[in-house]
Motif scaffolding. Sequence first.
Motif, mmCIF file in Angstrom:
data_model
loop_
_atom_site.group_PDB
_atom_site.id
_atom_site.type_symbol
_atom_site.label_atom_id
_atom_site.label_comp_id
_atom_site.label_asym_id
_atom_site.label_seq_id
_atom_site.Cartn_x
_atom_site.Cartn_y
_atom_site.Cartn_z
ATOM 1 N N ARG A 453 0.853 -1.195 0.000
ATOM 2 C CA ARG A 453 0.000 0.000 0.000
ATOM 3 C C ARG A 453 0.882 1.236 0.000
ATOM 4 O O ARG A 453 1.966 1.213 0.581
ATOM 5 N N GLY A 481 -4.884 -3.439 -1.364
ATOM 6 C CA GLY A 481 -6.330 -3.292 -1.198
ATOM 7 C C GLY A 481 -7.126 -3.851 -2.368
ATOM 8 O O GLY A 481 -8.322 -4.133 -2.245
ATOM 9 N N GLU A 508 -1.488 -2.740 9.515
ATOM 10 C CA GLU A 508 -2.576 -3.629 9.940
ATOM 11 C C GLU A 508 -3.376 -4.120 8.728
ATOM 12 O O GLU A 508 -3.702 -5.297 8.593
ATOM 13 N N LYS A 509 -3.660 -3.188 7.825
ATOM 14 C CA LYS A 509 -4.459 -3.536 6.645
ATOM 15 C C LYS A 509 -3.696 -4.522 5.750
ATOM 16 O O LYS A 509 -4.272 -5.416 5.144
ATOM 17 N N ASN A 512 -3.947 -7.947 7.064
ATOM 18 C CA ASN A 512 -5.231 -8.573 6.686
ATOM 19 C C ASN A 512 -5.100 -9.264 5.334
ATOM 20 O O ASN A 512 -5.609 -10.364 5.130
#
Length: 590
Positions: A453, A481, A508-509, A512
Amino acid sequence: MCGIIGVVRKSGNAAEEVFQGLLRLEYRGYDSAGMSALDGGKICTVKRGGRVSNLMPEAERLKGSTAIGHTRWATHGEPNDTNAHPHCSGKFSVVHNGIIENYRQLKEELSDGGATFASDTDSEVIVKLIDFYYKGDALKAVARAAARLQGSFALGVLCADREGIIAVKYKSPAVVGFDGNGAVLCSDIPALPASVTSVCVPEDGDIAEITAETVTFYDSKLTPVNRVRRPIFPEQFTLGQGGYPHYMIKEIHEAERTVAETCGGFFRNVDVKRLTEYVRGADRIIITGCGTAYNAGLAAKSYFTEKCGVFCQVEIASELRYSPPKVTPATLVIAVTQSGETADTIEAVSALKRAGARVVAVTNCGYSQITRVAHLVVPVCAGAEVCVAATKSYIGQLAALYLMAKLTEDLFTAQEELTLAGAGIGELLKSEANAEEIARQCAKSSAVFFLGRGLDYAVAVEASLKLKEVSYVFSDGYPAGELKHGTLALIDENTLSVVVICNPALAEKCCNAVSQIISRRGKVAVITCLADVAEKLKASAAVWLLPQCSAVLSPFVSAVALQLVAYKTAVLLGRDPDKPRNLAKSVTVE
Ligand code: F6R
């Protein structure tokens, strides 16, 4: 995209030097090679499909004080002996870099007049045209033929009736170098022999008459023109592999030095006052380039957006040139190009300059075409990059673009930050075990996806390009994403996803995304500067904890880590990382 060389000597065997020059130029194409030497009014030619070394042992038998040579990246006609240059007709032999766009029409016209063609190339029409126009004055014949050509061309022409070489330059690169023993025509400055101490860079449309004693430049109408002769200095970076098995790994190891040299070059050579005016005065920044240079722009977009607070867009040059946006004098266009010769980049920024924008070139090649288009040049000081895949030059581009973005803040801290980033690269390169482990996984995967990201996404895209081009393993670079919007469908136990996580705010994303891939039985490798992320993921993925680095400078370290992975994968799979199939270093055709 094809390399040409021509050597004219007062004494000694020019053919031997042309062969050595072709070995140095091979990064420009390695589909076929050939050379012609002029000896006692007779032209002898040797040409072969494949690498320059295939010219031996015949090349050894060529003698003469004048010779030309060519190493080819095929555009028209498959790579074989017949399509190899030089192409010969009557008293002439010609080497060509570029593309002749109107070759079909010329071929038809010449065929109607009785000419016959041996090859499938566009280039053969050039020598046939020169031969057609020849009435005893080779210079006039070359000028008449050049006036009929459309497209791009750097030519080296031998005529059996005269000593020396006639050269023509139009849109393709060519330089003429001088030493005490004559002159050398060459596509690139770094491929000139070490004896050369000064160069002339011809303008588009120039025709040069090169003899061992003098070089005379003419415009396309054969009116003599003056071209400045400038000294060149020995490279600070040594040529040759320096004990490394490949140029690629040698050049990866030169990344730290590239950062330091690029900082030094910025303060020494850039008109900082004017550049600051450009950056501060910009209401919009457009960064453009191709391939890796475009990917450097993707990373720099964050730098300009965050540091300058100005709208910044990154455009692929080959697309931008066909849909140019409206620009004003407050639009700053930044052309990123290692070679400075990439046709799409030059065409795109030339059009925006004509429309009124300010153009800054970020380039590794001082006398290249882009330096003549741009209002200002910011040098990347990586030294000659021989491996076809860009490594140290990408890191140098990041450094140059970072310095530009910091012009609105504080250049002194920028220099300190870049010194730290350079040290991070040095630290990383002390141990290559992690790269080897990930490379082993890449080598046995059906596909490798790189995810991240923000800045990590920019690194992921570049890592994917590097891996696919040198190892031929299928690969894609994706914003993390976007995984769930499509790529997830491709994940299975045979794929590897390499997730780059260097920004604590986005970690954190990204974690995931790692979980989502593992749930689909996909393999995962994580590249991170963050100790807590490494700790958290080490049970479920191969984790490479990089030297600590701020998020903004992490691309310097993470990109080098992934260059190493690409290199090691290529070596494991038995590829030649320096000369990937079908590619060439400087893309001078559109
Ligand atoms: C990839 C690579 C190419 C170049 C691209 C642009 O490793 O080297 O994608 O980045 O051809 O070349 P330059 O920077 O010379 O304009």
